[in-house]
Design an enzyme around this catalytic site. Structure first.
Site, PDB file in Angstrom:
ATOM      1  CB  SER A 126       4.530  65.648 100.607  1.00  0.00           C
ATOM      2  OG  SER A 126       3.860  65.558  99.381  1.00  0.00           O
ATOM      3  CE1 TYR A 151       6.315  59.926 100.740  1.00  0.00           C
ATOM      4  CE2 TYR A 151       4.417  60.710  99.497  1.00  0.00           C
ATOM      5  CZ  TYR A 151       5.670  60.917 100.014  1.00  0.00           C
ATOM      6  OH  TYR A 151       6.283  62.137  99.831  1.00  0.00           O
ATOM      7  CE  LYS A 155       7.289  62.380 103.534  1.00  0.00           C
ATOM      8  NZ  LYS A 155       8.616  62.457 104.165  1.00  0.00           N
TER       9      LYS A 155
HETATM   10  C1  UD1 Z   1       3.542  61.885  93.145  1.00  0.00           C
HETATM   11  C2  UD1 Z   1       2.771  61.167  94.219  1.00  0.00           C
HETATM   12  C3  UD1 Z   1       2.791  62.012  95.465  1.00  0.00           C
HETATM   13  C4  UD1 Z   1       4.212  62.251  95.916  1.00  0.00           C
HETATM   14  C5  UD1 Z   1       5.013  62.844  94.776  1.00  0.00           C
HETATM   15  C6  UD1 Z   1       6.463  62.864  95.146  1.00  0.00           C
HETATM   16  C7  UD1 Z   1       1.082  59.779  93.116  1.00  0.00           C
HETATM   17  C8  UD1 Z   1      -0.356  59.638  92.795  1.00  0.00           C
HETATM   18  N1  UD1 Z   1       1.420  60.910  93.761  1.00  0.00           N
HETATM   19  O1  UD1 Z   1       2.933  63.150  92.925  1.00  0.00           O
HETATM   20  O2  UD1 Z   1       2.077  61.405  96.498  1.00  0.00           O
HETATM   21  O3  UD1 Z   1       4.249  63.120  97.003  1.00  0.00           O
HETATM   22  O4  UD1 Z   1       4.869  62.069  93.588  1.00  0.00           O
HETATM   23  O5  UD1 Z   1       7.239  63.378  94.130  1.00  0.00           O
HETATM   24  O6  UD1 Z   1       1.882  58.930  92.807  1.00  0.00           O
HETATM   25  N2  UD1 Z   1       2.551  61.718  84.748  1.00  0.00           N
HETATM   26  C9  UD1 Z   1       2.345  61.222  83.466  1.00  0.00           C
HETATM   27  N3  UD1 Z   1       3.119  60.187  83.048  1.00  0.00           N
HETATM   28  C10 UD1 Z   1       4.090  59.611  83.830  1.00  0.00           C
HETATM   29  C11 UD1 Z   1       4.298  60.138  85.129  1.00  0.00           C
HETATM   30  C12 UD1 Z   1       3.500  61.184  85.559  1.00  0.00           C
HETATM   31  O7  UD1 Z   1       1.485  61.703  82.735  1.00  0.00           O
HETATM   32  O8  UD1 Z   1       4.742  58.660  83.379  1.00  0.00           O
HETATM   33  C13 UD1 Z   1       1.725  62.852  85.215  1.00  0.00           C
HETATM   34  C14 UD1 Z   1       0.878  62.532  86.426  1.00  0.00           C
HETATM   35  O9  UD1 Z   1      -0.373  62.048  86.048  1.00  0.00           O
HETATM   36  C15 UD1 Z   1       0.795  63.904  87.105  1.00  0.00           C
HETATM   37  C16 UD1 Z   1       2.115  64.584  86.741  1.00  0.00           C
HETATM   38  O10 UD1 Z   1       2.609  63.875  85.614  1.00  0.00           O
HETATM   39  O11 UD1 Z   1      -0.240  64.649  86.555  1.00  0.00           O
HETATM   40  C17 UD1 Z   1       3.137  64.536  87.843  1.00  0.00           C
HETATM   41  O12 UD1 Z   1       3.277  63.199  88.288  1.00  0.00           O
HETATM   42  P1  UD1 Z   1       4.342  62.771  89.393  1.00  0.00           P
HETATM   43  O13 UD1 Z   1       5.692  63.241  88.995  1.00  0.00           O
HETATM   44  O14 UD1 Z   1       4.154  61.315  89.643  1.00  0.00           O
HETATM   45  O15 UD1 Z   1       3.944  63.623  90.685  1.00  0.00           O
HETATM   46  P2  UD1 Z   1       2.573  63.698  91.509  1.00  0.00           P
HETATM   47  O16 UD1 Z   1       1.512  62.887  90.902  1.00  0.00           O
HETATM   48  O17 UD1 Z   1       2.260  65.133  91.709  1.00  0.00           O
END
Ligand code: UD1
Length: 339
Positions: A126, A151, A155
């Site tokens: 990742s 997690y 990795k």
């Molecule tokens: C997350 C994990 C990462 C993991 C990856 C796997 C965290 C901090 N990071 O990454 O370690 O490898 O998933 O897929 O959990 N967002 C919102 N509202 C929501 C959900 C997400 O605003 O309800 C935003 C988040 O702040 C972020 C973006 O959407 O900016 C993507 O979020 P997400 O899909 O959770 O992925 P990552 O944070 O990149």
């Protein structure tokens, strides 16, 4: 055609990769413990490819079970290892569960691969290994940062275990694929993402809000130093990602690798903000999404997107599908699953 083991082959990225492997003529054996998937996924794979892969229900923590599997399938030429736990929050609560699930299982598989005359191994890693990189886009040479969660640490440790093993076992060749943010579903809508409970990831939360299962999307922060204030990620269509696995595997099977252990970033190279993803959803679905801006989520990095040069040039692979394609397929899948 070569026999390939896909662990976690009924999961989100695993199932899409099994489809691409079968489309290329590989004989696929899936190991899955069904902890985060269902056997129904086999029907989806069969409907797309016209071929039912062999399925072995096995928990890879069962060391004796792993040994017997490899005795029965000593003709396996390659392994794509997806099976792992992946919920960041849960890993903070239950670190040992994560180390046991993600590390023990990897060690057991590598031990069996050492017994084979030769083996090609692809590891699901990742972009989380980079943390908040100092320079964007992120190349494979960017330093690996102290992991934010158990997690993420599994990795990093996983990559180190594979690298150390490849140093002493010349019969094992390996590639770690560092995924950015995989999203979307197969265009046939036979397979897609099936999150259990409340999704933590952005795109399934958006599609579940769109269908009415969730009331509102919370956008975690709009005060980041980015053009619209929301975080930036590199969202890659799961079908493009799946195809990269087949390309990487072929590189090893055909001895085209430059080193015994290699790493590649898999992303589109393009960063999209949370609000741009919401916009893409609204465009492809024709629906307004109910969302509100809330505070930042702890541990979120500001911006991450891939430098794809190494994957493009060395693997000869490039993403073909767009963010709109990904959101469209994810939306079609959501409508099929809940509609
Ligand atoms: C997350 C994990 C990462 C993991 C990856 C796997 C965290 C901090 N990071 O990454 O370690 O490898 O998933 O897929 O959990 N967002 C919102 N509202 C929501 C959900 C997400 O605003 O309800 C935003 C988040 O702040 C972020 C973006 O959407 O900016 C993507 O979020 P997400 O899909 O959770 O992925 P990552 O944070 O990149």
């Amino acid at each position: 055609m070569d026999k390939i083991l896909v662990t976690g082959g009924l999961g989100f990225i695993g199932s899409h990769t099994v489809v691409e492997l079968q489309n290329e003529g590989y004989e696929v054996v899936i190991i899955d413990d069904l902890s985060n998937s269902t056997e129904k996924v086999l029907d989806g794979i069969t409907a797309i490819t016209g071929k039912k892969p062999i399925f072995v229900k096995l928990d890879l923590k069962d060391k004796a079970g792993v040994e017997s599997f490899f005795k029965a399938h000593s003709d396996v030429k390659g392994v794509i290892h997806f099976a792992a736990s992946k919920a960041v929050g849960e890993s903070v609560e239950k670190p040992l569960l994560y180390y046991e699930n993600n590390i023990n299982t990897l060690v057991y598989i590598l031990k069996e691969l050492q017994k084979l005359p030769s083996a090609s191994f692809i590891f699901s890693s990742s972009c989380t290994v980079y943390g908040q990189a100092d320079e964007l886009p992120i190349t494979e040479n960017a330093p690996v940062k102290q992991a934010e969660s158990p997690y993420g640490n599994t990795k990093q440790i996983g990559e180190e275990i594979i690298r150390d093993t490849c140093k002493v076992s010349s019969s094992i060749k390996a590639i770690a694929l560092r995924y950015f943010n995989p999203v979307g579903a197969h265009e046939s809508v036979e397979i897609g993402e099936l999150p259990i409970g409340v999704p933590q990831n952005l795109v399934p939360f958006i599609t579940q809000t769109g269908i009415g299962l969730r009331e509102q999307l919370s956008v975690f922060g709009d005060d980041y130093p980015t053009p619209d204030g929301t975080c930036i990620r590199d969202y890659i269509h799961v079908v493009d990602l799946a195809k990269a696995h087949v390309v990487a595997l072929k590189r090893l099977l055909e001895d085209k690798n430059k080193e015994n252990y290699e790493t590649f970033n898999l992303g589109t190279g393009k960063g999209s903000s949370v609000l741009e993803v919401v916009g893409a959803f609204e465009r492809v679905s024709g629906k307004k999404l109910n969302y509100k801006i809330v505070g930042r989520r702890e541990g979120d990095i500001i911006s991450a997107y891939a430098d794809t040069t190494k994957a493009n040039e060395e693997l000869g692979w490039k993403t073909k599908l767009t963010l709109d394609d990904a959101l469209r397929s994810a939306w079609n899948w959501e409508q099929k699953v809940r509609g």
